[in-house]
Design a protein around this motif. Sequence first.
Motif, short mmCIF file in Angstrom:
data_model
loop_
_atom_site.label_atom_id
_atom_site.label_comp_id
_atom_site.label_asym_id
_atom_site.label_seq_id
_atom_site.Cartn_x
_atom_site.Cartn_y
_atom_site.Cartn_z
N ASN A 93 -41.32 25.40 2.29
CA ASN A 93 -42.31 26.03 3.16
C ASN A 93 -43.72 25.55 2.85
N VAL A 94 -44.02 25.41 1.57
CA VAL A 94 -45.35 24.93 1.16
C VAL A 94 -45.52 23.46 1.54
N GLN A 95 -44.52 22.66 1.21
CA GLN A 95 -44.60 21.21 1.40
C GLN A 95 -44.65 20.83 2.89
N LYS A 96 -43.84 21.53 3.70
CA LYS A 96 -43.72 21.16 5.11
C LYS A 96 -44.47 22.09 6.05
N LYS A 97 -45.23 23.03 5.44
CA LYS A 97 -46.04 23.97 6.21
C LYS A 97 -45.20 24.73 7.24
N THR A 98 -44.05 25.21 6.78
CA THR A 98 -43.17 26.03 7.60
C THR A 98 -43.22 27.47 7.10
N ASP A 99 -42.54 28.35 7.81
CA ASP A 99 -42.53 29.76 7.43
C ASP A 99 -41.10 30.31 7.54
N LEU A 100 -40.16 29.59 6.94
CA LEU A 100 -38.77 30.02 6.97
C LEU A 100 -38.59 31.26 6.10
N PRO A 101 -37.72 32.19 6.50
CA PRO A 101 -37.49 33.39 5.68
C PRO A 101 -36.95 33.05 4.31
N CYS A 102 -37.29 33.86 3.33
CA CYS A 102 -36.94 33.59 1.94
C CYS A 102 -36.30 34.84 1.34
N GLY A 103 -34.99 34.79 1.08
CA GLY A 103 -34.32 35.94 0.49
C GLY A 103 -32.85 35.97 0.86
N GLY A 104 -32.09 36.77 0.11
CA GLY A 104 -30.67 36.91 0.38
C GLY A 104 -29.84 36.68 -0.86
N ASP A 105 -28.54 36.89 -0.73
CA ASP A 105 -27.61 36.69 -1.84
C ASP A 105 -27.11 35.25 -1.83
N THR A 106 -27.33 34.55 -2.94
CA THR A 106 -26.94 33.15 -3.02
C THR A 106 -26.12 32.88 -4.28
N ILE A 107 -25.19 31.95 -4.17
CA ILE A 107 -24.42 31.53 -5.33
C ILE A 107 -25.29 30.74 -6.30
N ALA A 108 -26.42 30.23 -5.80
CA ALA A 108 -27.35 29.46 -6.64
C ALA A 108 -28.46 30.38 -7.14
N ASP A 109 -28.09 31.41 -7.92
CA ASP A 109 -29.07 32.39 -8.38
C ASP A 109 -30.16 31.77 -9.25
N GLY A 110 -29.86 30.64 -9.89
CA GLY A 110 -30.85 29.99 -10.76
C GLY A 110 -32.04 29.41 -10.02
N ILE A 111 -31.91 29.20 -8.69
CA ILE A 111 -33.04 28.68 -7.91
C ILE A 111 -33.43 29.66 -6.80
N ALA A 112 -33.09 30.92 -6.97
CA ALA A 112 -33.44 31.94 -5.99
C ALA A 112 -34.83 32.49 -6.31
N VAL A 113 -35.85 31.72 -5.98
CA VAL A 113 -37.24 32.08 -6.30
C VAL A 113 -38.06 32.07 -5.01
N LYS A 114 -38.81 33.13 -4.78
CA LYS A 114 -39.55 33.26 -3.52
C LYS A 114 -40.90 32.55 -3.53
N GLU A 115 -41.47 32.34 -4.71
CA GLU A 115 -42.77 31.68 -4.79
C GLU A 115 -42.76 30.66 -5.91
N PRO A 116 -43.03 29.38 -5.63
CA PRO A 116 -43.09 28.39 -6.70
C PRO A 116 -44.30 28.63 -7.59
N GLY A 117 -44.25 28.10 -8.81
CA GLY A 117 -45.34 28.27 -9.75
C GLY A 117 -46.62 27.59 -9.30
N ALA A 118 -47.76 28.22 -9.57
CA ALA A 118 -49.05 27.65 -9.16
C ALA A 118 -49.30 26.29 -9.79
N LEU A 119 -48.88 26.11 -11.05
CA LEU A 119 -49.06 24.82 -11.71
C LEU A 119 -48.18 23.74 -11.09
N ASN A 120 -47.05 24.16 -10.55
CA ASN A 120 -46.06 23.20 -10.06
C ASN A 120 -46.36 22.68 -8.65
N ILE A 121 -46.99 23.50 -7.83
CA ILE A 121 -47.21 23.11 -6.43
C ILE A 121 -47.93 21.77 -6.30
#
Length: 285
Positions: free
Chosen positions: A212-240
């Motif tokens: 969403n940040v990279q492509k300037k989109t606004d896709l919904p963020c949330g839900g139950d995922t098998i990939a719980d290790g990358i289930a993060v709603k906001e990337p780190g400020a240092l990382n962006i």
Amino acid sequence: MHINFEHIFSATKVLSGNVKHTPTVKANNLGQKFDCELFLKLECLQLTSSFKARGAYLAIKNATIKNPGKGLIAMSAGNHAQAVAYNATRIGIPSTIIMPEQAPFSKVARTRDFGANVVLRGRTLNETTSYVRDIAEEKDLLLIHPYDDKDVISGQGTVGFELINSVSDLEYLLVPIGGGGLISGVSIAAKKMNPAIKIIGVETRLFPSMSNVQKKTDLPCGGDTIADGIAVKEPGALNIPIIQSNVDDIILVEEISIEQAISDLFEDERIISEGAGAAGVAAIK
């Protein structure tokens, strides 16, 4: 806060003997299936079974040198939790880990087994953040952030350093994105060592936070995922800014693709992977 290749190279020296130098293997069967030469970095063989051991050790070591005698606190859905708990106990420092109420039971149990005081709070990692900061301030604990931390990013970057040293002529490097600490560190190392390489980030479609940040989109963020290790709603400020500078594209993968990738890794390569770890193979599929 600027993070460069020298920070990652320095981290390799600190981590030597304290984390595993994991193998990079050629996945012959999967490579034939996908019509490419495919290499896998087996961080599943790392201490506490994930790359998180790297950044956690470096951050804890540097934080405790600067603040002797203080305890630690961290929030995590599981892998960072285990890494902080293991390294804190090993160094002899008490740790408190705040985990989401939906965290896998096995990861909660292992975190406790490593010696941490585990508190379950909130449904997702993001819901625990304000609570963690309040407790850290109230009890004067050192926060070891799972991804928005210079030492954590530098430690995770050693994955890329080892990988490029093993296979110097890679054309594409696919890296899962949660909070962005791994891909930030890896991209700094990989682009320095192989400027021609293309870095591709991978997110689950349920949590397209960096896309969403990279492509300037606004896709919904949330839900139950098998990939719980990358289930993060906001990337780190240092990382962006690092990701925006170094990452060439981000691919979103469906849950069914991740499930198939887990199966492919086991059936074709006899590698057991969790959902987040299989995301790169899902993106190739």
